[in-house]
Design an enzyme around this catalytic site. Structure first.
Site, PDB file in Angstrom:
ATOM      1  N   LYS A  99       0.819  -1.226   0.000  1.00  0.00           N
ATOM      2  CA  LYS A  99       0.000   0.000   0.000  1.00  0.00           C
ATOM      3  C   LYS A  99       0.842   1.261   0.000  1.00  0.00           C
ATOM      4  O   LYS A  99       0.429   2.268  -0.570  1.00  0.00           O
ATOM      5  CB  LYS A  99      -1.033  -0.015   1.131  1.00  0.00           C
ATOM      6  CG  LYS A  99      -0.525   0.325   2.495  1.00  0.00           C
ATOM      7  CD  LYS A  99      -1.633   0.167   3.521  1.00  0.00           C
ATOM      8  CE  LYS A  99      -1.044  -0.110   4.893  1.00  0.00           C
ATOM      9  NZ  LYS A  99      -0.169   0.950   5.409  1.00  0.00           N
ATOM     10  N   ARG A 144      -7.004   3.598  11.411  1.00  0.00           N
ATOM     11  CA  ARG A 144      -6.591   2.209  11.579  1.00  0.00           C
ATOM     12  C   ARG A 144      -7.514   1.455  12.528  1.00  0.00           C
ATOM     13  O   ARG A 144      -7.307   0.268  12.778  1.00  0.00           O
ATOM     14  CB  ARG A 144      -5.192   2.219  12.193  1.00  0.00           C
ATOM     15  CG  ARG A 144      -4.176   1.323  11.542  1.00  0.00           C
ATOM     16  CD  ARG A 144      -2.876   1.629  12.245  1.00  0.00           C
ATOM     17  NE  ARG A 144      -1.757   0.828  11.854  1.00  0.00           N
ATOM     18  CZ  ARG A 144      -0.910   1.135  10.886  1.00  0.00           C
ATOM     19  NH1 ARG A 144      -1.097   2.185  10.150  1.00  0.00           N
ATOM     20  NH2 ARG A 144       0.138   0.373  10.670  1.00  0.00           N
ATOM     21  N   ARG A 199      11.339  -7.773   3.323  1.00  0.00           N
ATOM     22  CA  ARG A 199      11.660  -6.361   3.544  1.00  0.00           C
ATOM     23  C   ARG A 199      12.546  -6.200   4.779  1.00  0.00           C
ATOM     24  O   ARG A 199      13.459  -5.381   4.801  1.00  0.00           O
ATOM     25  CB  ARG A 199      10.369  -5.548   3.726  1.00  0.00           C
ATOM     26  CG  ARG A 199      10.620  -4.055   3.860  1.00  0.00           C
ATOM     27  CD  ARG A 199       9.329  -3.275   3.931  1.00  0.00           C
ATOM     28  NE  ARG A 199       8.760  -3.279   5.264  1.00  0.00           N
ATOM     29  CZ  ARG A 199       7.596  -2.730   5.572  1.00  0.00           C
ATOM     30  NH1 ARG A 199       6.862  -2.185   4.631  1.00  0.00           N
ATOM     31  NH2 ARG A 199       7.149  -2.742   6.806  1.00  0.00           N
ATOM     32  N   ARG A 222       1.533  -6.567  14.376  1.00  0.00           N
ATOM     33  CA  ARG A 222       0.891  -5.640  13.442  1.00  0.00           C
ATOM     34  C   ARG A 222      -0.154  -6.338  12.585  1.00  0.00           C
ATOM     35  O   ARG A 222      -1.231  -5.794  12.336  1.00  0.00           O
ATOM     36  CB  ARG A 222       1.954  -4.960  12.574  1.00  0.00           C
ATOM     37  CG  ARG A 222       2.556  -3.750  13.276  1.00  0.00           C
ATOM     38  CD  ARG A 222       4.016  -3.531  12.929  1.00  0.00           C
ATOM     39  NE  ARG A 222       4.230  -3.290  11.523  1.00  0.00           N
ATOM     40  CZ  ARG A 222       5.305  -3.723  10.845  1.00  0.00           C
ATOM     41  NH1 ARG A 222       6.228  -4.439  11.445  1.00  0.00           N
ATOM     42  NH2 ARG A 222       5.434  -3.439   9.580  1.00  0.00           N
TER      43      ARG A 222
HETATM   44  P1  ADP Z   1       2.958  -0.936   8.692  1.00  0.00           P
HETATM   45  O1  ADP Z   1       1.837  -0.694   7.717  1.00  0.00           O
HETATM   46  O2  ADP Z   1       4.049  -1.754   8.126  1.00  0.00           O
HETATM   47  O3  ADP Z   1       2.519  -1.393  10.046  1.00  0.00           O
HETATM   48  P2  ADP Z   1       3.138   1.927   9.122  1.00  0.00           P
HETATM   49  O4  ADP Z   1       4.241   2.710   8.519  1.00  0.00           O
HETATM   50  O5  ADP Z   1       1.782   2.160   8.583  1.00  0.00           O
HETATM   51  O6  ADP Z   1       3.651   0.441   8.942  1.00  0.00           O
HETATM   52  O7  ADP Z   1       3.074   2.146  10.696  1.00  0.00           O
HETATM   53  C1  ADP Z   1       4.182   1.915  11.510  1.00  0.00           C
HETATM   54  C2  ADP Z   1       3.785   2.057  12.974  1.00  0.00           C
HETATM   55  O8  ADP Z   1       3.364   3.416  13.226  1.00  0.00           O
HETATM   56  C3  ADP Z   1       2.593   1.219  13.420  1.00  0.00           C
HETATM   57  O9  ADP Z   1       2.950  -0.105  13.762  1.00  0.00           O
HETATM   58  C4  ADP Z   1       2.105   2.022  14.637  1.00  0.00           C
HETATM   59  O10 ADP Z   1       2.934   1.830  15.755  1.00  0.00           O
HETATM   60  C5  ADP Z   1       2.289   3.450  14.168  1.00  0.00           C
HETATM   61  N1  ADP Z   1       1.072   3.935  13.490  1.00  0.00           N
HETATM   62  C6  ADP Z   1       0.963   4.249  12.167  1.00  0.00           C
HETATM   63  N2  ADP Z   1      -0.291   4.658  11.875  1.00  0.00           N
HETATM   64  C7  ADP Z   1      -0.989   4.589  13.034  1.00  0.00           C
HETATM   65  C8  ADP Z   1      -2.335   4.866  13.389  1.00  0.00           C
HETATM   66  N3  ADP Z   1      -3.235   5.269  12.489  1.00  0.00           N
HETATM   67  N4  ADP Z   1      -2.708   4.683  14.678  1.00  0.00           N
HETATM   68  C9  ADP Z   1      -1.830   4.277  15.582  1.00  0.00           C
HETATM   69  N5  ADP Z   1      -0.554   3.993  15.329  1.00  0.00           N
HETATM   70  C10 ADP Z   1      -0.119   4.144  14.062  1.00  0.00           C
END
Ligand code: ADP
Length: 198
Positions: A15, A90, A129, A146
């Site tokens: 994504k 999320r 990755r 996650r």
């Molecule tokens: P991935 O999709 O690989 O989990 P992201 O870059 O989207 O990676 O997010 C990395 C981390 O940032 C998440 O595991 C979380 O800790 C934090 N994070 C990102 N977006 C959110 C969100 N909308 N709410 C809470 N935590 C978030």
């Protein structure tokens, strides 16, 4: 025309890559909460210090904090004509926060792109990755956390957006360009026009 988009998919669904391509084609900024948090961690800001251990564990940053970060970002001028959200909302609480914020501006999401990738496939891509990039939250344990959070908390937001008729489910398995073409076709069908299609 404006395009207010959200891309949703499990970790390792591609994504991030697709999000950048879509945003470029529509001439809108990508708003990725993960990128914002990582930039803050790297720069050693107060926000970064607050979220480092949470992110490394693969847990969610508190909703209020995350939503405040997004509101701030969406209030900047370049997001006035549209944006592509990646990684936010999320969970259902964040959906409510976003509704409240956009509603206050008489705005709403135009489309939600749901990338569908089986768990085995995303796990394999994430593990690859991890070997290549060495991201701190790409340990086996954090990846598992996650993916579990995605299935338990994030997937249900598609139910809410689904009742609004704005979800496009896209098969995320296949070549990157094929997946991009599928996404563009779905957005075209909604009458959302790309810059490059002019
Ligand atoms: P991935 O999709 O690989 O989990 P992201 O870059 O989207 O990676 O997010 C990395 C981390 O940032 C998440 O595991 C979380 O800790 C934090 N994070 C990102 N977006 C959110 C969100 N909308 N709410 C809470 N935590 C978030």
């Amino acid at each position: 025309m404006t395009a207010r988009l959200l891309i949703v998919g499990p970790q390792g669904s591609g994504k991030g890559t697709q999000g950048v391509r879509i945003a470029e084609a529509f001439g809108i900024p990508v708003v990725s909460t993960g990128d914002v948090f990582r930039a803050n961690v790297a720069a050693g800001t107060d926000l970064g210090k607050q979220v480092t251990s949470i992110i490394d564990a693969g847990d969610l940053v508190p909703d209020e904090l995350t939503s405040a970060v997004v509101r701030d970002r969406l209030s900047q001028p370049d997001a006035g004509e549209g944006f592509l959200l990646d990684g936010y909302p999320r969970n259902l609480a964040q959906v409510m926060h976003l509704d409240e914020f956009l509603g206050g501006r008489d705005e709403a999401l135009d489309a939600v792109i749901a990338l569908v990738v089986p768990r085995d496939e995303s796990l394999a891509r994430l593990t690859a990755r991890a070997a290549e990039q060495g991201r701190a939250d790409d340990t086996a344990e954090a990846i598992e956390t996650r993916l579990n959070i995605y299935e338990r908390e994030t997937a249900p937001i598609l139910g809410v957006y689904g009742t609004r008729g704005i979800v496009d489910e896209i098969d995320g398995v296949g070549g990157l360009d094929d997946v991009t073409d599928r996404i563009f076709a779905a957005l075209d069908a909604r009458g959302l026009r790309r810059r490059s299609a002019d």
